[in-house]
Write a protein that holds these residues in place. Structure first.
Motif, short mmCIF file in Angstrom:
data_model
loop_
_atom_site.label_atom_id
_atom_site.label_comp_id
_atom_site.label_asym_id
_atom_site.label_seq_id
_atom_site.Cartn_x
_atom_site.Cartn_y
_atom_site.Cartn_z
N TRP A 22 33.81 43.71 37.60
CA TRP A 22 34.36 42.72 38.52
C TRP A 22 35.69 42.20 37.96
O TRP A 22 35.79 41.86 36.78
CB TRP A 22 33.38 41.56 38.72
CG TRP A 22 32.22 41.98 39.58
CD1 TRP A 22 31.05 42.54 39.17
CD2 TRP A 22 32.16 41.90 41.00
NE1 TRP A 22 30.24 42.83 40.25
CE2 TRP A 22 30.90 42.43 41.39
CE3 TRP A 22 33.03 41.44 41.99
CZ2 TRP A 22 30.49 42.52 42.73
CZ3 TRP A 22 32.63 41.51 43.32
CH2 TRP A 22 31.38 42.03 43.68
N LEU A 23 36.69 42.18 38.84
CA LEU A 23 38.06 41.86 38.43
C LEU A 23 38.54 40.62 39.16
O LEU A 23 38.17 40.36 40.31
CB LEU A 23 39.01 43.03 38.75
CG LEU A 23 38.55 44.43 38.35
CD1 LEU A 23 39.47 45.48 38.95
CD2 LEU A 23 38.52 44.55 36.83
N LEU A 24 39.39 39.86 38.50
CA LEU A 24 40.03 38.70 39.12
C LEU A 24 41.47 38.68 38.65
O LEU A 24 41.74 38.60 37.45
CB LEU A 24 39.32 37.41 38.69
CG LEU A 24 39.69 36.13 39.46
CD1 LEU A 24 39.28 36.25 40.92
CD2 LEU A 24 39.03 34.92 38.83
N GLY A 25 42.41 38.83 39.61
CA GLY A 25 43.81 38.90 39.21
C GLY A 25 44.77 38.86 40.38
O GLY A 25 44.39 38.48 41.51
N ALA A 26 45.99 39.27 40.13
CA ALA A 26 47.06 39.21 41.13
C ALA A 26 46.80 40.20 42.26
O ALA A 26 46.63 41.39 42.00
CB ALA A 26 48.40 39.49 40.47
N PRO A 27 46.80 39.75 43.52
CA PRO A 27 46.56 40.67 44.64
C PRO A 27 47.60 41.78 44.73
O PRO A 27 47.28 42.91 45.10
CB PRO A 27 46.63 39.74 45.87
CG PRO A 27 46.32 38.38 45.34
CD PRO A 27 46.89 38.36 43.95
N ASP A 28 48.85 41.48 44.41
CA ASP A 28 49.88 42.50 44.51
C ASP A 28 49.82 43.51 43.37
O ASP A 28 50.57 44.47 43.35
CB ASP A 28 51.28 41.87 44.58
CG ASP A 28 51.49 40.80 43.52
OD1 ASP A 28 50.52 40.42 42.86
OD2 ASP A 28 52.64 40.36 43.35
N VAL A 29 48.92 43.27 42.41
CA VAL A 29 48.70 44.24 41.33
C VAL A 29 47.42 45.04 41.59
O VAL A 29 47.37 46.25 41.33
CB VAL A 29 48.60 43.51 39.96
CG1 VAL A 29 48.19 44.48 38.86
CG2 VAL A 29 49.93 42.85 39.63
N GLY B 109 48.33 47.23 51.02
CA GLY B 109 48.02 47.19 52.45
C GLY B 109 47.79 45.79 52.99
O GLY B 109 48.44 44.82 52.57
N ASP B 110 46.82 45.68 53.91
CA ASP B 110 46.59 44.43 54.63
C ASP B 110 46.17 43.30 53.69
O ASP B 110 46.55 42.14 53.88
CB ASP B 110 45.52 44.64 55.70
CG ASP B 110 45.99 45.56 56.82
OD1 ASP B 110 47.22 45.73 56.95
OD2 ASP B 110 45.13 46.10 57.54
N VAL B 111 45.35 43.63 52.68
CA VAL B 111 44.88 42.60 51.77
C VAL B 111 46.05 41.99 50.99
O VAL B 111 46.17 40.76 50.87
CB VAL B 111 43.83 43.18 50.79
CG1 VAL B 111 43.47 42.13 49.73
CG2 VAL B 111 42.59 43.62 51.54
N ALA B 112 46.92 42.84 50.47
CA ALA B 112 48.08 42.36 49.72
C ALA B 112 49.01 41.56 50.63
O ALA B 112 49.56 40.53 50.22
CB ALA B 112 48.83 43.53 49.09
N ALA B 113 49.16 42.01 51.89
CA ALA B 113 50.04 41.31 52.84
C ALA B 113 49.48 39.93 53.16
O ALA B 113 50.23 38.95 53.27
CB ALA B 113 50.19 42.15 54.11
N ARG B 114 48.14 39.86 53.34
CA ARG B 114 47.54 38.57 53.65
C ARG B 114 47.69 37.60 52.47
O ARG B 114 47.97 36.41 52.65
CB ARG B 114 46.06 38.76 53.99
CG ARG B 114 45.39 37.47 54.48
CD ARG B 114 43.95 37.74 54.89
NE ARG B 114 43.29 36.52 55.30
CZ ARG B 114 41.99 36.43 55.59
NH1 ARG B 114 41.23 37.54 55.52
NH2 ARG B 114 41.45 35.28 55.96
#
Length: 797
Positions: free
Chosen positions: A384-391, A395-400
């Motif tokens: 399980w990871l927790l970190g920067a979405p743009d890393v 796609g849609d998740v990073a854009a949101r």
């Protein structure tokens, strides 16, 4: 990997600690404030200037003319003022340093306890976590993914993984993971003991201002020796002069050559700067830092902890594809598995409780600024990871996430992966599970402080490891337009193109610690004086390389240790006051230096010329003492303490000489012409003629030297103008009353000689005024008789 399960560490027992203290095996470090009280007294009493004045005072008193030794008061004042101010600065720093220094956590009798750095003893077991700085040398006892940055010692910026048995050195700091190490070298034996001790040391180390003053004093010293010898020979070879009179006139010629107050007032200005900033909970760890921020042309500010509050709150968990229960369960397991949570995890843990039944942990990867994510691999539940979405996502998740970040909120992605977090190809291809939204509040004083720097012509660079859109939103919310936001991942490698982008843009996101350091270097290459503010371990390298590092008091111990200035109350609004203090020190000492050097120059020229003409000196020691009261001493003291908002500029020595050399030459010229014109070159003159000639010379000197004060005091404010008016009024009154004329050996009975002195004094005033306008034009400065209305006061007054 974490160590194998073992019994909880016990550390030393209380009895063992007592044994080591008795044996002297304690981490005793040099005094926080440098010199001891006795050392301060000794250093301020036994100075070169005091030694010279003491010898001259003894010679004058040997003649029985006690009043002529009034200049001896300078010895007492110089010493007392210097001692008082440095002791006040020492006390201020000692009190602040206790708050600002590192407080290691040791394990004794099986319990963790926080102690002062100096209380660590040999063989102590010390617990460390991210951001902690190692205070002694030793070896690792336990390691839970422990990585240590030793760049402050070795210059290598890559963190080094540490396993049990590996050596560690004081001065290094923890980047990620946790562990314990045993103290093997303490106190002076530790490799970097001086580095950690330096964190609160009161020193007058090298600075541009002090280097300039030392250069001036070297020039003065070379002038004093030959001129002094010539003066002694001439005064003692005057026909018909007693040895007592020769001693008095020799002393009168030598005393004004000594710039007795210049170094003193410089030290006082620095010491008062420490005291004033200390009242604002600002710990000055190196005194030149006071003038350093006054010279700064670029301020690089980290976002988190500097522009925003260091703490965050959980704003919400936005589950993707309806996996709400899964997301909350995973977060609770991550909270339970993290022994050293960072600010983000602390915000989550404040809302999401640790799992009641924790999953078995197989491996863990702590968060680092370079990686931008943290993760844990659980037995039977994957990674399980927790970190920067743009890393971690596209796609849609990073854009949101980008859309939410553009509002100024911080967004983390909770994701799942089949790859072990410690594997070389980690994190693999993560599966997004939820967006974790964190709220961060901007500091109430950040907007005013940024506006102040903008008004002062100081460029701003916001450099953050956070998402670029979020950084840009925070900056815009503060009312400062720094242009388009740059994602640091798109920057070219260090080189001309990199330097150009760093110099021309104002906001950067997704910056790695190494990039922060490279950005500071790029700005310095462009000739900027760079200040860097920060609070986290990822700011240490940049703070170390910046011309001026400013750390928040709540920041990591490593950050506070490398910074020159620590804002103990985390008040970003203190920075304008530091700027104002630096400008006061530099601008006022420059004024003071002009006065003292002018006096030295005209004293040397008068002594040299009368020596070559084989004439007795025109003045007596008591007259020289009175001259110094209101043309040098008191004005210099007042101007060294007054506010000064002018921005510091290079060229201290050249600007000082541009005023002092022509000013001193003009004062000497009109004084000598008045003296020679009224006295003549004949040795056979009466005492009355000598007295009248000396009076005429004194009138010319007072009129012209006081006008030098009037030019140095510009731009005029009411008290500076009043100071000049009072000086002229005071000196006029000395000639007005019979008792003061007798006291100072003045004779105004011959109106012709008095008129000569007045005319030549007026000519000197005109010449000094003309020289000021000409030198100002040559240097390209704008002449200012009155303060500029555009100057901005610091935030909060």
């Amino acid at each position: 990997m974490p160590d194998d399960a073992a019994a909880p560490p016990v550390g030393l027992t209380s009895a063992e600690v007592a044994e080591r203290i008795a044996a002297g095996d304690v981490n005793t470090l040099p005094s926080r404030s440098g010199r001891s009280t006795l050392g301060i007294i000794r250093a301020n009493v036994f100075t070169r200037v005091n030694a010279i004045l003491s010898v001259l005072l003894a010679l004058v008193w040997s003649t029985g003319q006690w009043m002529e030794g009034a200049f001896g008061i300078l010895i007492v004042f110089n010493s007392i003022i210097g001692i008082i101010q440095e002791l006040r600065a020492k006390r201020t720093l000692d009190n602040l340093a206790v708050v600002g220094e590192a407080h290691p956590v040791v394990i004794r009798d099986g319990l963790r306890q926080e102690i002062v750095r100096d209380a660590v003893v040999l063989d102590d077991l010390i617990a460390i976590a991210p951001g902690d700085q190692l205070v002694v040398d030793g070896s690792v006892v336990s390691s839970d993914y422990l990585e240590i940055d030793e760049s402050l010692l070795t210059g290598e910026s890559d963190p080094v993984a540490k396993a049990p048995g590996n050596p560690v050195m004081s001065g290094a700091f923890v980047v990620s993971g946790t562990g314990t190490y045993r103290a093997e070298k303490v106190g002076a034996e530790a490799y970097a003991a001086q580095l950690t001790a330096q964190a609160s040391k009161f020193t007058l180390v090298s600075s541009e201002l002090r280097q300039g003053i030392n250069s001036i004093l070297r020039i003065v010293t070379w002038l004093l020796v030959p001129v002094g010898l010539l003066t002694i020979w001439v005064q003692f070879s005057q026909p018909g002069t007693t040895w007592q009179e020769a001693v008095v006139r020799m002393t009168a010629a030598l005393v004004p050559m000594v710039p007795e107050g210049l170094v003193l007032l410089t030290s006082i200005a620095f010491a008062l700067g420490v005291i004033r900033l200390g009242r604002r909970n600002c710990l000055v760890q190196e005194l030149p830092a006071i003038e350093g921020l006054a010279r700064v042309s670029v301020v690089c500010a980290d976002k988190t902890g500097t522009l925003t509050q260091g703490t965050m709150t959980l704003g919400g968990v936005l589950a993707l594809d309806g996996a709400d229960d899964v997301a909350w369960e995973a977060l609770s397991q991550l909270v339970a598995a993290d022994p050293a949570p960072n600010a983000s995890m602390q915000a989550i843990a404040a809302v999401v409780p640790a799992a009641a039944h924790p999953w078995e942990t197989l491996s863990r990867a702590p968060f680092t600024s370079a990686r931008k994510w943290a993760g844990t691999t659980f037995s039977g539940h994957g990674s399980w990871l927790l970190g920067a979405p743009d890393v971690l996502a596209v796609g849609d998740v990073a854009a949101r996430a980008e859309e939410i970040g553009a509002t100024g909120r911080r967004v983390l992605l909770l994701a799942r992966s089949d790859v072990d977090v410690t594997a070389g190809d980690a994190p693999g291809v993560p599966l997004p599970v939820a967006l974790v939204v964190l709220d961060q509040e901007t500091r109430h004083d950040a907007a005013e402080t940024l506006a102040y720097f903008e008004d002062q012509g100081v460029a701003l660079k916001v450099i953050s490891g956070d998402n670029a859109a979020s950084v840009g939103a925070v900056t815009r919310s503060l009312g400062v337009d720094l242009g388009d936001v740059v994602d640091a991942r798109t920057l070219p490698a260090p080189g001309p193109a990199f330097t150009e982008q760093v110099d021309t843009h104002g906001v950067f996101g997704r910056v790695t610690p190494e990039q922060k350091r490279q950005m500071v270097g790029a700005l310095q290459e462009r000739g900027h004086t760079v200040a860097m503010t920060g609070d986290g371990v990822n700011d240490v390298l940049a703070l170390k390389d910046a011309d001026l590092g400013v750390a928040m008091g709540s920041g990591s111990p490593a950050t506070r240790a490398v910074a020159q200035i620590v804002l103990l109350d985390d008040s970003f609004a203190t920075l304008p006051h530091i700027v104002a203090e630096g400008r006061r020190v530099i601008g006022n000492i420059e004024r003071v230096a002009k006065l003292f050097l002018t006096k030295t120059i005209y004293a040397v020229l008068i002594a040299l010329t009368t020596g070559l003409l084989h004439l007795p000196g025109p003045f007596r020691p008591l007259q020289i003492t009175v001259i110094g009261w209101f043309t040098i001493g008191i004005p210099a003291f007042l101007m060294s303490l007054a506010p000064n908002r002018d921005r510091a500029r290079p060229g201290f020595v050249s600007r000082t000489l541009a005023v002092a050399v022509p000013g001193g030459a003009i004062v000497a010229a009109v004084t000598l012409v008045a003296y020679v014109t009224t006295r003549g070159l004949d040795d056979a003159i009466t005492d009355a003629q000598q007295l009248q000639a000396s009076t005429a010379a004194l009138i010319a000197l007072l009129m012209s030297a006081t006008w030098v004060l009037s030019t140095v005091a510009r731009p005029y404010v009411w008290w500076r103008a009043g100071m000049v008016i009072f000086a002229y009024s005071f000196y006029f009154s000395l000639f007005l009353f019979d008792f003061s004329r007798r006291w100072l050996y003045l004779d105004i009975s011959n109106r012709e000689t008095v008129l000569v002195g007045i005319v030549l004094g007026a000519i000197g005033m005109v010449a000094v005024e003309a020289a000021w306008w000409i030198s100002t034009a040559i240097r390209g400065d704008k002449p200012r008789l009155l303060p500029s209305r555009e100057r901005v006061e610091p935030v909060g007054g």
